[in-house]
Scaffold this motif. Structure first.
Motif, PDB file in Angstrom:
ATOM      1  N   LEU A 139      -1.435   4.490 -46.659  1.00 12.01           N
ATOM      2  CA  LEU A 139      -0.231   4.330 -47.478  1.00 12.01           C
ATOM      3  C   LEU A 139       0.631   5.584 -47.397  1.00 12.01           C
ATOM      4  O   LEU A 139       1.857   5.507 -47.283  1.00 12.01           O
ATOM      5  N   VAL A 163       9.584   6.513 -54.411  1.00 12.74           N
ATOM      6  CA  VAL A 163       9.679   5.075 -54.177  1.00 12.74           C
ATOM      7  C   VAL A 163       8.486   4.281 -54.720  1.00 12.74           C
ATOM      8  O   VAL A 163       8.456   3.058 -54.611  1.00 12.74           O
ATOM      9  N   LEU A 164       7.519   4.981 -55.280  1.00 11.14           N
ATOM     10  CA  LEU A 164       6.285   4.286 -55.655  1.00 11.14           C
ATOM     11  C   LEU A 164       6.497   3.146 -56.650  1.00 11.14           C
ATOM     12  O   LEU A 164       5.914   2.073 -56.523  1.00 11.14           O
ATOM     13  N   GLY A 170       1.997 -15.320 -56.109  1.00 12.13           N
ATOM     14  CA  GLY A 170       1.880 -16.511 -55.274  1.00 12.13           C
ATOM     15  C   GLY A 170       0.718 -16.504 -54.295  1.00 12.13           C
ATOM     16  O   GLY A 170       0.679 -17.337 -53.404  1.00 12.13           O
ATOM     17  N   LEU A 171      -0.193 -15.555 -54.428  1.00 12.99           N
ATOM     18  CA  LEU A 171      -1.194 -15.416 -53.369  1.00 12.99           C
ATOM     19  C   LEU A 171      -2.498 -16.142 -53.655  1.00 12.99           C
ATOM     20  O   LEU A 171      -2.810 -16.461 -54.792  1.00 12.99           O
ATOM     21  N   PRO A 231       5.194  -3.703 -49.653  1.00 16.23           N
ATOM     22  CA  PRO A 231       4.220  -4.683 -49.157  1.00 16.23           C
ATOM     23  C   PRO A 231       4.905  -5.929 -48.604  1.00 16.23           C
ATOM     24  O   PRO A 231       4.341  -6.621 -47.775  1.00 16.23           O
ATOM     25  N   LEU A 269      -4.095  -7.375 -51.268  1.00 12.72           N
ATOM     26  CA  LEU A 269      -2.966  -6.723 -51.939  1.00 12.72           C
ATOM     27  C   LEU A 269      -3.474  -5.662 -52.912  1.00 12.72           C
ATOM     28  O   LEU A 269      -2.837  -4.632 -53.106  1.00 12.72           O
ATOM     29  N   TYR A 275      -3.659  -2.388 -51.479  1.00 13.52           N
ATOM     30  CA  TYR A 275      -2.358  -1.726 -51.460  1.00 13.52           C
ATOM     31  C   TYR A 275      -2.055  -1.103 -52.818  1.00 13.52           C
ATOM     32  O   TYR A 275      -1.670   0.060 -52.923  1.00 13.52           O
ATOM     33  N   LEU A 304       9.136   1.347 -57.151  1.00 12.73           N
ATOM     34  CA  LEU A 304       9.839   0.227 -56.531  1.00 12.73           C
ATOM     35  C   LEU A 304       8.882  -0.640 -55.717  1.00 12.73           C
ATOM     36  O   LEU A 304       8.856  -1.866 -55.854  1.00 12.73           O
ATOM     37  N   VAL A 305       8.069  -0.025 -54.873  1.00 11.39           N
ATOM     38  CA  VAL A 305       7.184  -0.831 -54.028  1.00 11.39           C
ATOM     39  C   VAL A 305       6.042  -1.434 -54.851  1.00 11.39           C
ATOM     40  O   VAL A 305       5.536  -2.506 -54.527  1.00 11.39           O
ATOM     41  N   ILE A 319      -1.547   2.804 -54.004  1.00 12.42           N
ATOM     42  CA  ILE A 319      -0.379   3.348 -54.712  1.00 12.42           C
ATOM     43  C   ILE A 319      -0.834   4.180 -55.913  1.00 12.42           C
ATOM     44  O   ILE A 319      -0.380   5.310 -56.122  1.00 12.42           O
ATOM     45  N   ASP A 331       6.431  -2.606 -57.828  1.00 12.66           N
ATOM     46  CA  ASP A 331       7.014  -3.827 -58.385  1.00 12.66           C
ATOM     47  C   ASP A 331       7.053  -4.942 -57.338  1.00 12.66           C
ATOM     48  O   ASP A 331       6.844  -6.115 -57.659  1.00 12.66           O
ATOM     49  N   ASP A 332       7.326  -4.587 -56.097  1.00 14.25           N
ATOM     50  CA  ASP A 332       7.272  -5.588 -55.033  1.00 14.25           C
ATOM     51  C   ASP A 332       5.881  -6.196 -54.929  1.00 14.25           C
ATOM     52  O   ASP A 332       5.721  -7.400 -54.767  1.00 14.25           O
ATOM     53  N   ALA A 333       4.893  -5.319 -55.007  1.00 14.64           N
ATOM     54  CA  ALA A 333       3.513  -5.801 -54.908  1.00 14.64           C
ATOM     55  C   ALA A 333       3.207  -6.763 -56.045  1.00 14.64           C
ATOM     56  O   ALA A 333       2.605  -7.813 -55.854  1.00 14.64           O
ATOM     57  N   SER A 392       5.297  -8.608 -57.699  1.00 15.45           N
ATOM     58  CA  SER A 392       6.005  -9.878 -57.552  1.00 15.45           C
ATOM     59  C   SER A 392       5.343 -10.736 -56.480  1.00 15.45           C
ATOM     60  O   SER A 392       5.353 -11.957 -56.542  1.00 15.45           O
ATOM     61  N   LEU A 393       4.737 -10.083 -55.526  1.00 13.72           N
ATOM     62  CA  LEU A 393       4.057 -10.796 -54.447  1.00 13.72           C
ATOM     63  C   LEU A 393       2.760 -11.424 -54.951  1.00 13.72           C
ATOM     64  O   LEU A 393       2.393 -12.530 -54.572  1.00 13.72           O
TER      65      LEU A 393
END
Lengths: 873, 433
Positions: free
Chosen positions: A390, B200-201, B214-215, A485, B223, B226, B203-204, B230, B206-208, B210-211
């Motif tokens: 990462l 940026v931590l 649906g998984l 991601p 995930l 990941y 922000l990414v 972080i 939050d992306d994780a 939101s992802l």
């Protein structure tokens, strides 16, 4: 748990039945039009006088093939060259020339007729000139003489060697304006391969099992190979022990069992056994077959490079990639339907430090991902993220946008990174929104909802207020996108617990793009995903065709073929320096290996098959190959390289590889390539077992099981074996003392022994060094006999389905990013049937995979026991 | 490919001296006090793991006698100068599970806390490894949970991930080793680089999140790798920042040449030096080093030892021949020598009343004992150091037949302060004193 079944061997109909090999040499999906897409490389034209080739890599990226033809002379003199036209017609001619401070003014004269005058090649900086049109002219079939006459020079031009001026010709373009229509390649209607529907009952088969099998597998406490066939007493037993059934089906179909020295069943009995086992396999698949789920996977570093490069519209790569073995640009153009006859190739993969002109300063890649045991390095279950990785991603994203060349390197500099004209910051959010929406859609391969967009916009605004610099803020957000991601992983949403469902259009676009291009979908594909077109079969098929015809499909060679052939093992092959001196060349203070050149050969063959859309059977045996002069000498001469000594024995720079017809079937295809034969050898001798395992794995996709714990010791040097009057083959066979060795080695060894006529660096030999004779004969699968390597090729060509299936399995595994298992059998059957009908044509296999059921569907990842939904591939 | 020239003599290498983090650096550190925050407490215990692949030649490894002050066998001779800090363990076993490659399992599952009947989906008895179990506890106090290093010099990728890594967060989740000393150095000491990761931590993350919605189940696990990374990076930034001024004061210089230019001994020593530095500065308390990857049948140049590249794995299967076995013994001797040199360096680093070695457990081992037979019983195992005073050393401890090596892992974990009573297939803790 891996199901140890190779699907290649589960088709009821395929067994080692020799039939006439089909003529695959003539398969050609794309016919070449005129000269190679009209391009005649300057550096490859016939040269006279002072004309020579100059590498242009140091001057930038504009030159095709990174080289041009360089000539110098005094005013009044001419640079003369020739080219050939195969078909009379009206042609449009143009030329791409080089500009430089000491270049002259020229007239262009074709067959004595002046086409243009006063072409001034002066420019203070070395660069590529705009294309120079030479007009439309009728050309007859045959040779044409083209002259560039030096008529003078620009007053600002400096002279070369006192009174001379130069000329640089990158390429000529000669396009036939009215090519005659090509007849559509005829396709003989293929005979459908249909399994004989023999119905057999368990009662019928049980006596056969009792006669031939139970003795070792079930009776009196004997369960050899942990296989107890007596466990299969009722239909339910068969369905609940499907792995065992698969093993049994393979062993009977391929005559691996009963062992050669035991009593053999009749053909009829064998067919009954195979039918029974295969019948239960089919039933299992229909009742409860469930596709093995694709695990969400992270980009590997080759894909990351391509994806970031496409997203940011960069001029070149981010960092050096040893994955790209063949270094040459512009030659790979599938739309032309013709792979050039000659390509200037260099290979730095074997060099320690790769020198690249066009990468970003300070950007270093994350570590290469290792290949799965019998697979590729795109398998989700093997691609982890750790804190260290990462950190690499975070740093990588930042270093890309902050590289000092970035602004001139990215085509988005104006549209994304330049501050809006509007001076009032508070009016920026809608502008940023508008810029980020398509950018994020492309990066994340999905529709972008408002919440996501808001988060990103407010991040940019926060950065703006912190630094007051719009451009820097957009770079920060870009770095974040590259570490998100949603960029780094290929994800597919799972809605509910039902077994399988079609991919969404964005997901399908993503899978397709990473399969064919190893990168993000382009705008056209994303547009089809956005508006839903992609679900229409003809639109989807058109995309597959379009993408295969794009130069970007080179990724299949760079990423798939290299891994499939496991070519990077050649990098660390170390033939013994004293015994195989010709493998080494000392240049300056560095020692180089000839593998540098041989590595390119199988890859160029693969690329030519792709570009000309030929049959993959050429990978088994081809009547042509791409080789440099040095490589031709390597294969042909008793002592190659004109007997030169170690110093500068061969070249390590860029080489001209030409298409050569092969005279002997000892050469051709990948199995007998020097690359494959060298990397599967030991320093002081060949290794028939490693070679056999390589052929079994790569060609047949039938990897042998891991070696047992106790491995007999074999001398590392064949001299020590031959000193005792034994050949390596005799020595190896003598060591297979017990049944358990023999049963496995029977499958691997014949494939390796067949290659004994090639020494440890892949050169032909008639006998061993001691004079002992070479025995390359063998029997495959109990039946197909051969005398030598040509015989082995004939067996493989006579059973084309073996390789076509093996190859399709490899490519499907690569396309999906997971191991293939028994649930893919119906889809593979179909792919193979279609490919057989097209004699193994490359594009057929690719498009059949792209439209196959496993490729277009996703599986939920719940426990495998829950829910049973039949599926219809 | 550039082949290594005939090796430089050992002395010439030392004269060159550029490659390893210079020894004076370690000397400077002796005079400095450790992290101020911990000055009142006892120095912490550290654990290091030094892996050698493909097993060792058995008859040159095993001493003739047991107990205190045992006679060093031929392969253990290099330990003579540090023998008062050495505990040799023999008769410790792992249970091999059929179905996966013998070498892959040897390395990947060596430190595993899985019992033989607990298989990961890939068929390996593989769970969180012992170093990561320790790191979970010890990492609460340090900037970095742990450090995973590999001196893998190969430029092909002949083998899969199971051959190049001995440390795992869990099955399918490898704690990927770092091969480049420069990268290790930057990770440990380039504070600014860490801080730059920070912005940026959120922000990414939050992306994780939101992802995540649906998984499917397996994907969610991926995930989570990941997201956990972080969180780890966030913690690292915070802790490294706190230590910034001390780290800056040390003025540590990076390795002066790239690993590609290093000889084998330089490569291993520089990685070992980085481990010692990380321990000494208390940036981490757990570290593993692979001296070479498992199997990897590509020939390798070992400067000063052989005149031609050798294939370690291939030789293990030829050790029935005297001339092969002699070479193999030389290679074992070489690995023990490298280990011993690092142990001696640790013994020179003063720490509180004692030395860094007093407060460490630095283990040398292999997941295979006899390479020709792929045997997993009687694994080569040496512990250097005193674990904060609880390990009596200078002894050869021969366990009863069939003792799982997990017993040693349990003891070491307990010495590290991990509250655990069972690990893998252990039958109890091993007596260390």
């Amino acid at each position: 748990m891996r199901i140890p079944i190779s699907l290649a061997f589960l088709l009821g109909t395929i067994g080692p039945v020799l039939c006439a090999p089909f003529d695959y040499h003539s398969v050609r999906g794309r016919e070449a039009k005129g000269p190679v897409d009209g391009i005649l490389e300057g550096e490859l034209l016939p040269k006279h006088g002072t004309a020579r080739t100059q590498g242009m890599r140091n001057f930038g990226e504009g030159w095709r093939g990174d080289a041009h033809l360089l000539w110098d002379g005094e005013p009044g003199q001419e640079m003369i060259t020739e080219f050939r036209i195969e078909e009379a017609g009206i042609y449009e001619m143009s030329a791409q020339m080089t500009l430089a401070p000491d270049y002259g003014i020229f007239s262009v004269i074709l067959d004595g007729k002046v086409l243009r005058r006063g072409i001034d090649l002066f420019n203070p900086k070395v660069s590529v000139a705009p294309v120079i049109q030479l007009g439309k002219l009728p050309l007859t079939r045959g040779e044409h003489k083209l002259a560039f006459k030096l008529t003078g020079a620009n007053p600002n031009a400096s002279t070369f060697q006192k009174s001379r001026y130069l000329l640089g010709l990158d390429f000529l373009k000669v396009i036939n304006l009215a090519p005659p229509e090509q007849p559509v390649a005829e396709t003989t209607k293929p005979k459908e391969v249909t399994a004989p529907k023999l119905t057999v009952t368990l009662e019928e088969v049980q006596p056969i099992l009792a006669t031939y099998c139970y003795g070792c597998h079930g009776e009196k406490g004997k369960v050899k190979g942990k296989t107890n066939l007596k466990e299969l007493a009722s239909p339910q037993d068969f369905l609940s022990r499907i792995e065992l059934v698969g093993k049994a089906a393979e062993a009977t179909t391929f005559q691996e069992m009963p062992p050669a020295d035991a009593k053999q069943p009749t053909e009829e009995e064998r067919r009954k056994l195979a039918t029974l086992f295969n019948g239960y396999l089919e039933q299992h698949l229909q009742d409860s077959g469930r596709l093995k789920p694709v695990v969400m996977r992270r980009l590997n570093r080759y894909e990351y490079n391509n994806a970031a490069k496409d997203l940011l519209e960069l001029k070149g790569d981010l960092y050096p990639l040893p994955e790209k073995v063949i270094r040459s640009r512009g030659y790979f153009n599938p739309a032309s339907g013709r792979f050039p006859d000659t390509i200037q190739v260099s290979n730095r993969a074997l060099g320690k430090n790769q020198i690249e002109q066009h990468i970003l300063t300070g950007v270093s890649p994350f570590a290469i991902d290792l290949q799965a045991e019998h697979g590729f390095n795109n398998q989700g279950d093997q691609l982890s993220v750790s804190p260290i990785l990462l950190e690499s991603f975070l740093k990588l994203g930042r270093s890309i946008v902050n590289a000092r060349e970035f602004d001139g390197y990215s085509a988005l500099t104006d549209s994304l990174f330049r501050a809006p004209d509007e001076k009032d910051h508070t009016l920026w959010p809608p502008i940023i929104e508008e810029r980020l929406r398509p950018f994020l859609e492309r990066a994340f391969r999905s529709a972008i909802n408002d919440a996501t967009l808001k988060r990103y916009v407010s991040f940019v605004m926060r950065e703006v207020s912190r630094h007051g610099n719009y451009s820097q803020a957009m770079k920060s957000v870009t770095a974040a996108v590259l570490a998100s991601p949603r960029f780094l992983y290929l994800t597919e949403t799972k809605k509910d617990a039902s077994a399988e469902e079609p991919l969404t259009s964005y997901e399908l676009a993503t899978r397709l793009s990473f399969f064919l291009w190893s990168t993000l979908p382009d705008e056209e594909l994303i547009a089809s995903a956005r508006n839903g077109d992609l679900s229409q079969p003809d639109v989807y098929a058109a995309h597959v065709k379009r993408m295969l015809e794009s130069p970007k499909s080179k990724a299949l060679a760079e990423n798939f073929a290299r891994q499939w052939l496991r070519l990077d093992q050649l990098i660390t092959a170390v033939p013994d320096f004293d015994r195989f001196q010709i493998y080494y060349s000392r240049i300056g203070c560095e020692q180089w290996k000839f593998g540098l050149q041989t590595m390119a050969e199988p890859l160029l063959l693969f690329e030519s098959i792709m570009v000309e859309d030929r049959s993959i059977m050429l990978l088994v045996d081809s009547n042509y190959s791409y080789r440099s002069d040095e490589m031709a000498s390597w294969y042909k001469d008793a002592i190659p390289f004109r007997n030169k000594g170690n110093r500068n024995r061969f070249n390590t720079g860029s080489q001209r590889f030409s298409r050569r017809s092969l005279e002997s079937r000892r050469e051709g295809g990948v199995i007998t390539s020097a690359a494959a034969l060298t990397m599967t050898s030991e320093p002081l001798r060949t290794s028939p077992i490693r070679r056999g395992a390589w052929v079994a794995t790569v060609i047949l996709n039938k990897p042998p099981p891991p070696p047992p714990d106790v491995i007999p010791e074999i001398e590392q040097d064949d001299a020590a074996i031959e000193a005792k009057g034994q050949t390596l083959r005799q020595r190896l066979v003598a060591h297979q003392e017990n049944e358990s060795c023999v049963s496995c080695h029977q499958k691997i060894d014949p494939l390796g022994f067949a290659l004994e006529n090639y020494d440890a660096i892949g050169r032909w030999r008639d006998t061993y060094r001691s004079g002992l004779p070479i025995d390359a004969s063998g029997t495959l699968y109990g039946k197909a006999q051969f005398q030598d390597v040509i015989g082995l090729k004939d067996v493989l060509l006579g059973n084309p389905e073996w390789f076509i299936r093996g190859f399709s399995e490899h490519l499907l595994a690569y396309a999906l990013g997971r191991e293939i298992d028994i649930s893919d059998k119906p889809a593979l059957d179909k792919i193979v049937r279609k490919a057989m009908a097209k004699k193994g044509q490359f594009s057929t296999i690719v498009s059949e995979i792209a439209t196959s059921y496993p490729f277009m569907h996703k599986t939920n990842q719940l426990a495998p026991s829950s829910g049973k939904t039949p599926k219809k591939p | 490919m550039i082949l290594k020239r005939p090796s430089l003599s050992r002395r010439a290498v030392l004269r060159g001296a550029g490659a390893t983090l210079a020894l004076p650096l370690l000397e400077i550190m002796e005079t400095r006090s450790l992290a101020k925050g911990t000055s009142t407490a006892r120095p912490p215990v550290r654990a290091g793991f030094f892996y050698i692949p493909n097993g060792v030649v058995q008859r040159a490894w095993h001493p003739v006698d047991e107990g205190e002050n045992f006679t060093l066998s031929p392969s253990l001779q290099p330990l003579a100068p540090v023998r008062e800090h050495i505990s040799l363990f023999t008769k410790l076993d792992r249970v091999k599970v059929a179905g996966t490659d013998g070498h892959a399992q040897a390395g990947a599952c060596w430190l595993s806390s899985a019992a033989p009947d607990q298989l990961s989906p890939a068929g390996y008895p593989l769970k969180k490894t012992i170093d990561q179990i320790m790191a979970e506890e010890a990492g609460k106090h340090t900037a970095f949970r742990s450090l995973e290093l590999s001196c893998n010099p190969y430029e092909d990728n002949r083998e899969s991930v199971y051959f190049d890594n001995i440390s795992w967060y869990g099955h399918g989740h490898v704690a990927r080793s770092l091969r480049d000393p420069q990268a290790v150095f930057n990770r440990l000491f380039a504070v600014k680089e860490h801080q730059e990761h920070g912005s940026v931590l959120d922000l990414v993350m939050d992306d994780a999140k939101s992802l995540d919605r649906g998984l499917g189940a397996i994907d969610r696990g991926k995930l989570e790798e990941y997201m956990e990374s972080i969180r780890t990076v966030e913690r690292q930034i915070e802790r490294v920042t706190k230590r910034q001024s001390e780290i800056d004061e040390l003025r540590i210089a990076p390795p002066s040449k790239p690993w590609q230019a290093m000889t084998r001994d330089e490569f291993i020593q520089v990685m070992g030096d980085l481990m010692i530095l990380a321990f000494r500065t208390d940036l981490t308390r757990v570290c593993s080093i692979m001296s070479s990857p498992e199997r990897w049948g590509s020939p390798l140049t070992v400067q000063g030892l052989f005149d031609k590249p050798v294939d370690h794995h291939g030789m293990t299967h030829g050790q029935g021949h005297d001339h092969v076995r002699t070479k193999l013994e030389a290679l074992d001797h070489f690995h023990v020598q490298q280990f011993s040199t690092l142990v001696a360096k640790m013994a020179e680093v003063k720490e509180g009343e004692g030395t860094l070695l007093d407060n460490s457990m630095f283990l040398l081992g292999s997941g295979i004992s006899d390479g020709s037979l792929h045997v997993y019983t009687d694994l080569p195992t040496i512990v250097a150091g005193h674990g904060g005073g609880v390990i009596a050393a200078n002894r050869h401890i021969k366990s009863a037949q069939g003792t799982p090596i997990a017993n040693l892992w349990l003891s070491m974990a307990q010495i590290m302060g991990v509250k655990v009573s069972r690990i893998g297939d252990c039958t109890g803790a091993l007596r260390m004193s």
